[in-house]
Structures are given as C-alpha cells and as structure tokens.
Design a protein around this motif. Sequence first.
Motif, PDB file in Angstrom:
ATOM      1  N   ARG A 184       8.607   2.006  -4.459  1.00 51.15           N
ATOM      2  CA  ARG A 184       7.755   1.725  -5.621  1.00 51.15           C
ATOM      3  C   ARG A 184       6.352   1.301  -5.192  1.00 51.15           C
ATOM      4  O   ARG A 184       5.353   1.716  -5.803  1.00 51.15           O
ATOM      5  CB  ARG A 184       8.410   0.650  -6.489  1.00 51.15           C
ATOM      6  CG  ARG A 184       9.589   1.179  -7.289  1.00 51.15           C
ATOM      7  CD  ARG A 184      10.361   0.085  -8.000  1.00 51.15           C
ATOM      8  NE  ARG A 184      11.288   0.659  -8.974  1.00 51.15           N
ATOM      9  CZ  ARG A 184      12.273  -0.009  -9.557  1.00 51.15           C
ATOM     10  NH1 ARG A 184      12.467  -1.294  -9.265  1.00 51.15           N
ATOM     11  NH2 ARG A 184      13.057   0.579 -10.427  1.00 51.15           N
ATOM     12  N   ILE A 185       6.254   0.488  -4.154  1.00 51.79           N
ATOM     13  CA  ILE A 185       4.935   0.059  -3.697  1.00 51.79           C
ATOM     14  C   ILE A 185       4.181   1.222  -3.075  1.00 51.79           C
ATOM     15  O   ILE A 185       2.958   1.359  -3.264  1.00 51.79           O
ATOM     16  CB  ILE A 185       5.069  -1.111  -2.700  1.00 51.79           C
ATOM     17  CG1 ILE A 185       5.652  -2.333  -3.407  1.00 51.79           C
ATOM     18  CG2 ILE A 185       3.718  -1.448  -2.078  1.00 51.79           C
ATOM     19  CD1 ILE A 185       4.876  -2.812  -4.623  1.00 51.79           C
ATOM     20  N   THR A 186       4.865   2.093  -2.363  1.00 49.75           N
ATOM     21  CA  THR A 186       4.213   3.291  -1.804  1.00 49.75           C
ATOM     22  C   THR A 186       3.627   4.155  -2.909  1.00 49.75           C
ATOM     23  O   THR A 186       2.485   4.634  -2.814  1.00 49.75           O
ATOM     24  CB  THR A 186       5.222   4.111  -0.973  1.00 49.75           C
ATOM     25  OG1 THR A 186       5.654   3.321   0.137  1.00 49.75           O
ATOM     26  CG2 THR A 186       4.592   5.401  -0.458  1.00 49.75           C
TER      27      THR A 186
ATOM     28  N   LEU B 106      -3.124   3.503  -7.179  1.00 49.21           N
ATOM     29  CA  LEU B 106      -4.271   2.600  -7.042  1.00 49.21           C
ATOM     30  C   LEU B 106      -5.451   3.291  -6.355  1.00 49.21           C
ATOM     31  O   LEU B 106      -6.608   2.970  -6.617  1.00 49.21           O
ATOM     32  CB  LEU B 106      -3.867   1.360  -6.241  1.00 49.21           C
ATOM     33  CG  LEU B 106      -2.949   0.367  -6.972  1.00 49.21           C
ATOM     34  CD1 LEU B 106      -2.321  -0.617  -5.978  1.00 49.21           C
ATOM     35  CD2 LEU B 106      -3.716  -0.398  -8.046  1.00 49.21           C
ATOM     36  N   GLU B 107      -5.149   4.242  -5.483  1.00 43.70           N
ATOM     37  CA  GLU B 107      -6.208   4.947  -4.761  1.00 43.70           C
ATOM     38  C   GLU B 107      -6.955   5.948  -5.635  1.00 43.70           C
ATOM     39  O   GLU B 107      -8.112   6.263  -5.379  1.00 43.70           O
ATOM     40  CB  GLU B 107      -5.616   5.683  -3.550  1.00 43.70           C
ATOM     41  CG  GLU B 107      -5.208   4.757  -2.407  1.00 43.70           C
ATOM     42  CD  GLU B 107      -4.535   5.520  -1.289  1.00 43.70           C
ATOM     43  OE1 GLU B 107      -4.196   6.710  -1.495  1.00 43.70           O
ATOM     44  OE2 GLU B 107      -4.321   4.939  -0.208  1.00 43.70           O
ATOM     45  N   CYS B 108      -6.277   6.457  -6.665  1.00 43.50           N
ATOM     46  CA  CYS B 108      -6.902   7.555  -7.403  1.00 43.50           C
ATOM     47  C   CYS B 108      -7.004   7.338  -8.908  1.00 43.50           C
ATOM     48  O   CYS B 108      -7.585   8.157  -9.608  1.00 43.50           O
ATOM     49  CB  CYS B 108      -6.145   8.857  -7.136  1.00 43.50           C
ATOM     50  SG  CYS B 108      -4.441   8.864  -7.727  1.00 43.50           S
TER      51      CYS B 108
ATOM     52  N   LYS C 146       3.657  -9.904  -6.919  1.00 46.38           N
ATOM     53  CA  LYS C 146       4.395 -10.663  -5.906  1.00 46.38           C
ATOM     54  C   LYS C 146       4.942  -9.744  -4.818  1.00 46.38           C
ATOM     55  O   LYS C 146       4.789  -9.997  -3.619  1.00 46.38           O
ATOM     56  CB  LYS C 146       5.526 -11.439  -6.579  1.00 46.38           C
ATOM     57  CG  LYS C 146       6.455 -12.186  -5.637  1.00 46.38           C
ATOM     58  CD  LYS C 146       7.490 -12.956  -6.443  1.00 46.38           C
ATOM     59  CE  LYS C 146       8.499 -13.641  -5.540  1.00 46.38           C
ATOM     60  NZ  LYS C 146       9.496 -12.728  -4.990  1.00 46.38           N
ATOM     61  N   VAL C 147       5.592  -8.652  -5.222  1.00 49.19           N
ATOM     62  CA  VAL C 147       6.181  -7.729  -4.251  1.00 49.19           C
ATOM     63  C   VAL C 147       5.095  -7.002  -3.466  1.00 49.19           C
ATOM     64  O   VAL C 147       5.210  -6.821  -2.249  1.00 49.19           O
ATOM     65  CB  VAL C 147       7.108  -6.718  -4.969  1.00 49.19           C
ATOM     66  CG1 VAL C 147       7.605  -5.662  -3.994  1.00 49.19           C
ATOM     67  CG2 VAL C 147       8.282  -7.437  -5.611  1.00 49.19           C
TER      68      VAL C 147
ATOM     69  N   MET D  74      -1.783  -8.257   0.589  1.00 49.19           N
ATOM     70  CA  MET D  74      -2.928  -8.379  -0.317  1.00 49.19           C
ATOM     71  C   MET D  74      -2.481  -8.037  -1.723  1.00 49.19           C
ATOM     72  O   MET D  74      -1.398  -7.471  -1.916  1.00 49.19           O
ATOM     73  CB  MET D  74      -4.071  -7.454   0.114  1.00 49.19           C
ATOM     74  CG  MET D  74      -3.748  -5.965   0.018  1.00 49.19           C
ATOM     75  SD  MET D  74      -5.118  -4.896   0.559  1.00 49.19           S
ATOM     76  CE  MET D  74      -5.034  -5.131   2.333  1.00 49.19           C
ATOM     77  N   SER D  75      -3.297  -8.365  -2.700  1.00 45.59           N
ATOM     78  CA  SER D  75      -2.963  -8.050  -4.082  1.00 45.59           C
ATOM     79  C   SER D  75      -3.241  -6.576  -4.371  1.00 45.59           C
ATOM     80  O   SER D  75      -4.006  -5.925  -3.644  1.00 45.59           O
ATOM     81  CB  SER D  75      -3.788  -8.915  -5.029  1.00 45.59           C
ATOM     82  OG  SER D  75      -5.152  -8.502  -4.988  1.00 45.59           O
ATOM     83  N   PRO D  76      -2.645  -6.013  -5.434  1.00 44.46           N
ATOM     84  CA  PRO D  76      -2.964  -4.631  -5.816  1.00 44.46           C
ATOM     85  C   PRO D  76      -4.457  -4.423  -6.057  1.00 44.46           C
ATOM     86  O   PRO D  76      -5.015  -3.382  -5.692  1.00 44.46           O
ATOM     87  CB  PRO D  76      -2.146  -4.425  -7.100  1.00 44.46           C
ATOM     88  CG  PRO D  76      -1.026  -5.391  -6.993  1.00 44.46           C
ATOM     89  CD  PRO D  76      -1.578  -6.587  -6.291  1.00 44.46           C
ATOM     90  N   GLN D  77      -5.107  -5.401  -6.675  1.00 44.38           N
ATOM     91  CA  GLN D  77      -6.538  -5.264  -6.948  1.00 44.38           C
ATOM     92  C   GLN D  77      -7.346  -5.232  -5.652  1.00 44.38           C
ATOM     93  O   GLN D  77      -8.291  -4.441  -5.521  1.00 44.38           O
ATOM     94  CB  GLN D  77      -7.017  -6.409  -7.839  1.00 44.38           C
ATOM     95  CG  GLN D  77      -8.481  -6.303  -8.260  1.00 44.38           C
ATOM     96  CD  GLN D  77      -8.781  -5.022  -9.029  1.00 44.38           C
ATOM     97  OE1 GLN D  77      -7.932  -4.522  -9.781  1.00 44.38           O
ATOM     98  NE2 GLN D  77      -9.962  -4.472  -8.836  1.00 44.38           N
TER      99      GLN D  77
END
Length: 262
Positions: A209-211, A217-219, A241-242, A249-252
Amino acid sequence: MTTKLLIADDEKNIRMGLQAMIEREFSGLYECVLVKDGREAWQHVKQFLPELVITDIRMPIMDGIMLMQHIRELEPERRPSVIILSGYDEFQYAREAIRCGAREYLLKPIVREELFGALAVLNEELKERNPLTYDSVVGVEKDRLAGASANVDRSGSMTRAIQYIHAHYSEDLNMAVVSNSVSLNYTYFSQAFKAYTGLSFVQYVKRLRITEAKKLLECQGGRIYEIAANVGFDNAKHFNKVFRELEGMSPQQFRVQNQRGN
C-alpha cells in the motif's frame, strides 16, 4: 478446541468492539470474557485461566500495569500472553508494560490488521506451548514448512494469494479473506505466506500500500486523505503513521521531495 481470551477495558464500546472484530475474523476460535477493570480482570485470570489477555493500560481500581505484575506472580504454565492497548500519550505506561512481560503493544484507536496480526503471532506461540490443543493437521503442515521456502508454493497457492492481494489491496483486505480465496487453512496460510515472502501478511500489505501511495504522491495533486483511501487505508491518521514508519518521513514531505515536475 477454543482459546480462552479475556478482554479488559473500562470503555464498554471498546470491549464489545474488540470482541465483535475478533469473533468475526476468527470465527469459533476464541471463547471471550469481557471485564471493565483490572481487579475484575485479575479475578478472572485466576478463575478462568485464559491463554490470552487483551487489556487497556489505564483502568480504574487496578490498571494494566498492576494486572501484569499480578500475572507475573503466577506459575509460568498458568500465565496468559498479554496484548496491551494504549493511547498515544501513554507510551511510558506501555514501555513499563512491555518490561512486565507484555507480548504485543497496540495503539488506540485499534487498527484491525494490527490486532489480527498480533493475535496470529500469539496463536503460533500457543501452538508451540500446547501442541495437543490444536488441530493435528495444522501441526503436520507446520512441520512441512520447516524445510519455510522453495518448496512452500508447490501448488501455486502463494502466487495466487499475492495476485489476489495486488488486485484488492485498495479494498478492506484481511488474511481471512485472502486465505479463503486460495482455499487454505487460516493458520497454515499465515505460516506459508511468511515462509514464501519473508514478511507477515500485515507487513506485506502495508508495504504494498505504501509503495502504491508513493506512486500517487509522485504524480497526483490529490489530498493526502484521498490517496490514503485509494490505497486501502481507512483513515489518513493511520496512513501517515505507517508511511512515516516505513519511509522515515510524512507523505507530504515525500511529495515535496519527489513530485514529478519539481
């Protein structure tokens, strides 16, 4: 044979919610008793002799730390394995509980996958301690896995399971659903999946899921909570959190550093 499970929490909705989640996921595996404080929990530990205890850290009359201190006084063969529940602001309590012998530590609000993963780990330990109380067929399968990995996927079950996960990771996915999809016993599937992939089911799904979230997030310019939902997280807080746990680092922060076109 069922496993005796004691759930101790002073909030009724949490007690009932945990029982409902566990009985839905592990149908027929657990015999549950619910109590509202540590003193009542201790009485039931002595009389009911549960194999597993899920307890909140902060409760009236007797808290989870004191409960665990009492449990440590029991003979080793009578001590249940303990899962501690704790709020974000109670880490010091949680650390003390782990020193007292807690086997797992879960943050509130409880994430189903983390709860199920913790129970799966403790179930494995219980089987090793009390092999005669579990299905002998499962024991044979466990021995076969000891030889964990080139031979694990002879029937292609793990390959099919991974294909299923990749096709459904954005949905409400759990190990019971996936093991059923490839017609394998839940406990055997847990062992075989880890032997085949090197990761527990929960770890594998988290990483997948994070991958996929990193790609979005990149696009994409979507909001963080939208991306979280798109990859299967039920809330942005858990997603953050995950993500931080795996990426540091955070998603942002990841988006700022890696978004295409920057």
